[in-house]
Write an enzyme that holds these catalytic residues in place. Structure first.
Site, PDB file in Angstrom:
ATOM      1  N   ARG A 182      -3.124   5.459   4.761  1.00 19.32           N
ATOM      2  CA  ARG A 182      -3.639   6.279   3.648  1.00 19.32           C
ATOM      3  C   ARG A 182      -2.769   7.493   3.357  1.00 19.32           C
ATOM      4  O   ARG A 182      -3.292   8.566   3.030  1.00 19.32           O
ATOM      5  CB  ARG A 182      -5.085   6.757   3.916  1.00 19.32           C
ATOM      6  CG  ARG A 182      -6.082   5.671   4.132  1.00 19.32           C
ATOM      7  CD  ARG A 182      -6.305   4.799   2.904  1.00 19.32           C
ATOM      8  NE  ARG A 182      -7.041   3.634   3.319  1.00 19.32           N
ATOM      9  CZ  ARG A 182      -6.467   2.496   3.730  1.00 19.32           C
ATOM     10  NH1 ARG A 182      -5.157   2.356   3.701  1.00 19.32           N
ATOM     11  NH2 ARG A 182      -7.198   1.483   4.125  1.00 19.32           N
ATOM     12  N   CYS A 231     -13.830   7.544   1.082  1.00 21.45           N
ATOM     13  CA  CYS A 231     -13.997   7.991   2.467  1.00 21.45           C
ATOM     14  C   CYS A 231     -13.624   9.465   2.593  1.00 21.45           C
ATOM     15  O   CYS A 231     -12.564   9.883   2.150  1.00 21.45           O
ATOM     16  CB  CYS A 231     -13.132   7.149   3.397  1.00 21.45           C
ATOM     17  SG  CYS A 231     -13.830   5.518   3.598  1.00 21.45           S
ATOM     18  N   GLU A 301      -9.798  12.861   4.701  1.00 18.78           N
ATOM     19  CA  GLU A 301      -8.949  11.900   3.985  1.00 18.78           C
ATOM     20  C   GLU A 301      -8.831  12.334   2.519  1.00 18.78           C
ATOM     21  O   GLU A 301      -7.803  12.151   1.882  1.00 18.78           O
ATOM     22  CB  GLU A 301      -9.549  10.484   4.072  1.00 18.78           C
ATOM     23  CG  GLU A 301      -8.710   9.439   3.358  1.00 18.78           C
ATOM     24  CD  GLU A 301      -9.137   8.015   3.648  1.00 18.78           C
ATOM     25  OE1 GLU A 301      -9.394   7.686   4.824  1.00 18.78           O
ATOM     26  OE2 GLU A 301      -9.222   7.234   2.692  1.00 18.78           O
TER      27      GLU A 301
HETATM   28  C1  LIG Z   1     -16.495   4.136  -4.413  1.00 15.69           C
HETATM   29  C2  LIG Z   1     -15.102   4.397  -3.894  1.00 15.69           C
HETATM   30  C3  LIG Z   1     -14.508   3.459  -3.066  1.00 15.69           C
HETATM   31  C4  LIG Z   1     -13.223   3.690  -2.555  1.00 15.69           C
HETATM   32  N1  LIG Z   1     -12.674   2.757  -1.720  1.00 15.69           N
HETATM   33  C5  LIG Z   1     -11.430   2.960  -1.249  1.00 15.69           C
HETATM   34  C6  LIG Z   1     -10.812   1.981  -0.375  1.00 15.69           C
HETATM   35  O1  LIG Z   1     -11.405   0.960  -0.030  1.00 15.69           O
HETATM   36  N2  LIG Z   1      -9.546   2.234   0.050  1.00 15.69           N
HETATM   37  C7  LIG Z   1      -8.843   3.359  -0.311  1.00 15.69           C
HETATM   38  O2  LIG Z   1      -7.696   3.508   0.087  1.00 15.69           O
HETATM   39  N3  LIG Z   1      -9.403   4.284  -1.112  1.00 15.69           N
HETATM   40  C8  LIG Z   1     -10.677   4.121  -1.590  1.00 15.69           C
HETATM   41  N4  LIG Z   1     -11.241   5.067  -2.395  1.00 15.69           N
HETATM   42  C9  LIG Z   1     -10.542   6.345  -2.655  1.00 15.69           C
HETATM   43  C10 LIG Z   1      -9.730   6.385  -3.976  1.00 15.69           C
HETATM   44  O3  LIG Z   1     -10.318   5.611  -4.969  1.00 15.69           O
HETATM   45  C11 LIG Z   1      -8.313   5.933  -3.769  1.00 15.69           C
HETATM   46  O4  LIG Z   1      -7.700   6.731  -2.790  1.00 15.69           O
HETATM   47  C12 LIG Z   1      -7.485   5.974  -5.059  1.00 15.69           C
HETATM   48  O5  LIG Z   1      -6.267   5.290  -4.833  1.00 15.69           O
HETATM   49  C13 LIG Z   1      -7.205   7.385  -5.563  1.00 15.69           C
HETATM   50  O6  LIG Z   1      -6.557   7.273  -6.819  1.00 15.69           O
HETATM   51  P1  LIG Z   1      -6.754   8.345  -7.982  1.00 15.69           P
HETATM   52  O7  LIG Z   1      -5.900   7.925  -9.126  1.00 15.69           O
HETATM   53  O8  LIG Z   1      -8.186   8.537  -8.279  1.00 15.69           O
HETATM   54  O9  LIG Z   1      -6.145   9.627  -7.296  1.00 15.69           O
HETATM   55  P2  LIG Z   1      -6.642  11.133  -7.472  1.00 15.69           P
HETATM   56  O10 LIG Z   1      -7.922  11.297  -6.759  1.00 15.69           O
HETATM   57  O11 LIG Z   1      -6.584  11.543  -8.890  1.00 15.69           O
HETATM   58  O12 LIG Z   1      -5.485  11.901  -6.680  1.00 15.69           O
HETATM   59  C14 LIG Z   1      -5.318  11.723  -5.302  1.00 15.69           C
HETATM   60  C15 LIG Z   1      -4.000  12.422  -4.906  1.00 15.69           C
HETATM   61  O13 LIG Z   1      -2.907  11.728  -5.489  1.00 15.69           O
HETATM   62  C16 LIG Z   1      -2.162  12.603  -6.352  1.00 15.69           C
HETATM   63  N5  LIG Z   1      -1.750  11.818  -7.525  1.00 15.69           N
HETATM   64  C17 LIG Z   1      -2.519  11.032  -8.301  1.00 15.69           C
HETATM   65  N6  LIG Z   1      -1.761  10.417  -9.234  1.00 15.69           N
HETATM   66  C18 LIG Z   1      -0.498  10.850  -9.047  1.00 15.69           C
HETATM   67  C19 LIG Z   1       0.759  10.579  -9.679  1.00 15.69           C
HETATM   68  N7  LIG Z   1       0.877   9.734 -10.708  1.00 15.69           N
HETATM   69  N8  LIG Z   1       1.862  11.219  -9.226  1.00 15.69           N
HETATM   70  C20 LIG Z   1       1.781  12.085  -8.179  1.00 15.69           C
HETATM   71  N9  LIG Z   1       0.632  12.390  -7.535  1.00 15.69           N
HETATM   72  C21 LIG Z   1      -0.477  11.761  -7.966  1.00 15.69           C
HETATM   73  C22 LIG Z   1      -3.099  13.741  -6.697  1.00 15.69           C
HETATM   74  O14 LIG Z   1      -2.364  14.919  -7.015  1.00 15.69           O
HETATM   75  C23 LIG Z   1      -3.909  13.869  -5.415  1.00 15.69           C
HETATM   76  O15 LIG Z   1      -3.194  14.616  -4.460  1.00 15.69           O
HETATM   77  C24 LIG Z   1     -12.523   4.862  -2.905  1.00 15.69           C
HETATM   78  C25 LIG Z   1     -13.138   5.802  -3.759  1.00 15.69           C
HETATM   79  C26 LIG Z   1     -14.413   5.574  -4.240  1.00 15.69           C
HETATM   80  C27 LIG Z   1     -15.033   6.591  -5.158  1.00 15.69           C
END
Ligand SMILES: Cc1cc2nc3c(=O)[nH]c(=O)nc-3n(C[C@H](O)[C@H](O)[C@H](O)COP(=O)(O)OP(=O)(O)OC[C@H]3O[C@@H](n4cnc5c(N)ncnc54)[C@H](O)[C@@H]3O)c2cc1C
Length: 311
Positions: A182, A231, A301
């Site tokens: 992660r 998580c 996380e």
């Molecule tokens: C119901 C639910 C289930 C989930 N299940 C899982 C799972 O099974 N496995 C898992 O790994 N995660 C899971 N997640 C967590 C999450 O969805 C993932 O980690 C997802 O990949 C985050 O992506 P995001 O675009 O929403 O990132 P954000 O939350 O918008 O950002 C996360 C981080 O990444 C950075 N970031 C985002 N986009 C960019 C970019 N283009 N360039 C540079 N930095 C960037 C942000 O600045 C921040 O630091 C879950 C979340 C929920 C709500």
């Protein structure tokens, strides 16, 4: 120094194409529906605007934060200083090559991860079936090496186009991005713009079957329709954090409107109108309880960002 709206509009004129907003509540842009206002919220429409913006922000010393789907962040109640950059306009998925055994895709960072999972399902491309049900964007999934059911983003990534805070664009091979559990070596100040990915070609029905089976299992074990940030804590060593939290008796523990989910104890859900300070307090209470019971300290996380409310 905080710039006025007019100063921002003057600065961005001619160098930035896209949506510009001021004092935009981050709770409208996060999975948790929590977060105070961003001073400036920008949604560029083409890469040159991002480059121009980076050069300008660096010159002015204004901080920025790249937001994906906002599904793995907790934005504090005081909101975000400077600029929040949304890449939602960058939503292209293209097939670059299709051979007998593999396909190479070009995917922009703003593509919702589930759009990519569905694209692969429809085309019979295998490798990310396990990522079904994970919300957020491809950019966010790359930065955090999202994973589930034995699939991780790093396994299909060939390279990523990344812009640094000075506006320099480079393409990096996946092997150089220091992926781990992660996490990646991509710095908070770097912006992932797009990625090339390699997937195996497989029978469409087999890919669809696996994707649906994983999604069904996910629905049974995670509160996917509640408001959460996924998580909360990383799994320490071999033990799942959710099991430790559950066995420490924390399921149902609540601070204000934030509750430890009864479905999966490593998910804290916002039951409506919750705040970041409530969420952080619940994190403290849960980790103290786990520490007392098992002597294990839990590491977050989720990414916590933003400023405290001035008191
Ligand atoms: C119901 C639910 C289930 C989930 N299940 C899982 C799972 O099974 N496995 C898992 O790994 N995660 C899971 N997640 C967590 C999450 O969805 C993932 O980690 C997802 O990949 C985050 O992506 P995001 O675009 O929403 O990132 P954000 O939350 O918008 O950002 C996360 C981080 O990444 C950075 N970031 C985002 N986009 C960019 C970019 N283009 N360039 C540079 N930095 C960037 C942000 O600045 C921040 O630091 C879950 C979340 C929920 C709500």
């Amino acid at each position: 120094m905080r710039y006025s709206e007019q100063e921002w509009l003057d600065t961005l004129k001619g160098i930035f194409q896209g949506e510009v907003g001021f004092d935009i509540p981050m709770k409208e842009h996060t999975g948790l529906a929590i977060g105070g206002p961003a001073d400036v919220f920008l949604r560029p429409e083409e890469p040159l605007s991002i480059r121009n913006l980076m050069v300008t922000l660096k010159k002015k010393g204004v901080p920025f934060f790249t937001l994906g789907g906002g599904t793995n962040v907790l934005i504090r109640d005081g909101g975000m200083e400077g600029v929040v950059l949304s890449l939602k306009e960058f939503g292209r998925v293209e097939v670059l090559k299709e051979g007998d055994t593999c396909a190479e895709l070009f995917v922009e960072a703003g593509v919702p991860l589930q759009k990519l999972v569905n694209f692969c399902k429809e085309h019979g491309y295998s490798g990310i079936e396990g990522l079904t049900g994970i919300p957020g964007s491809v950019g966010g999934a790359i930065c955090g090496n999202a994973g589930s059911y034995g699939c991780e983003m790093k396994d299909v990534l060939v390279s990523a186009a990344i812009m640094d805070a000075a506006g320099r664009l480079d393409r990096f091979k996946a092997e150089g991005l220091e992926f781990g559990y992660r996490k990646s070596g991509i710095a908070q100040a770097d912006i992932v713009l797009s990625a090339n990915m390699k997937l195996r070609r497989d029978d469409k029905e087999d890919v669809a079957g696996r994707t649906e089976r994983f999604f069904f299992e996910k629905k049974q074990t995670q509160p996917i329709s509640d408001r959460s940030a996924g998580c909360v804590f990383r799994n320490p060593g071999g033990s799942p954090a959710g099991r430790l939290i559950d066995e420490a008796g924390c399921k149902g523990m609540r601070v204000g409107a934030i509750e430890v989910s009864g479905v999966h104890a490593n998910f804290f859900v916002n039951k409506g109108g919750g705040t970041a300070s409530e969420y952080l307090e619940l994190m403290d209470r849960v980790s103290e309880t786990v520490q007392k019971k098992f002597g294990i300290s839990l590491e977050p996380e989720i990414r916590v960002a933003g400023r405290e409310i001035k008191g």
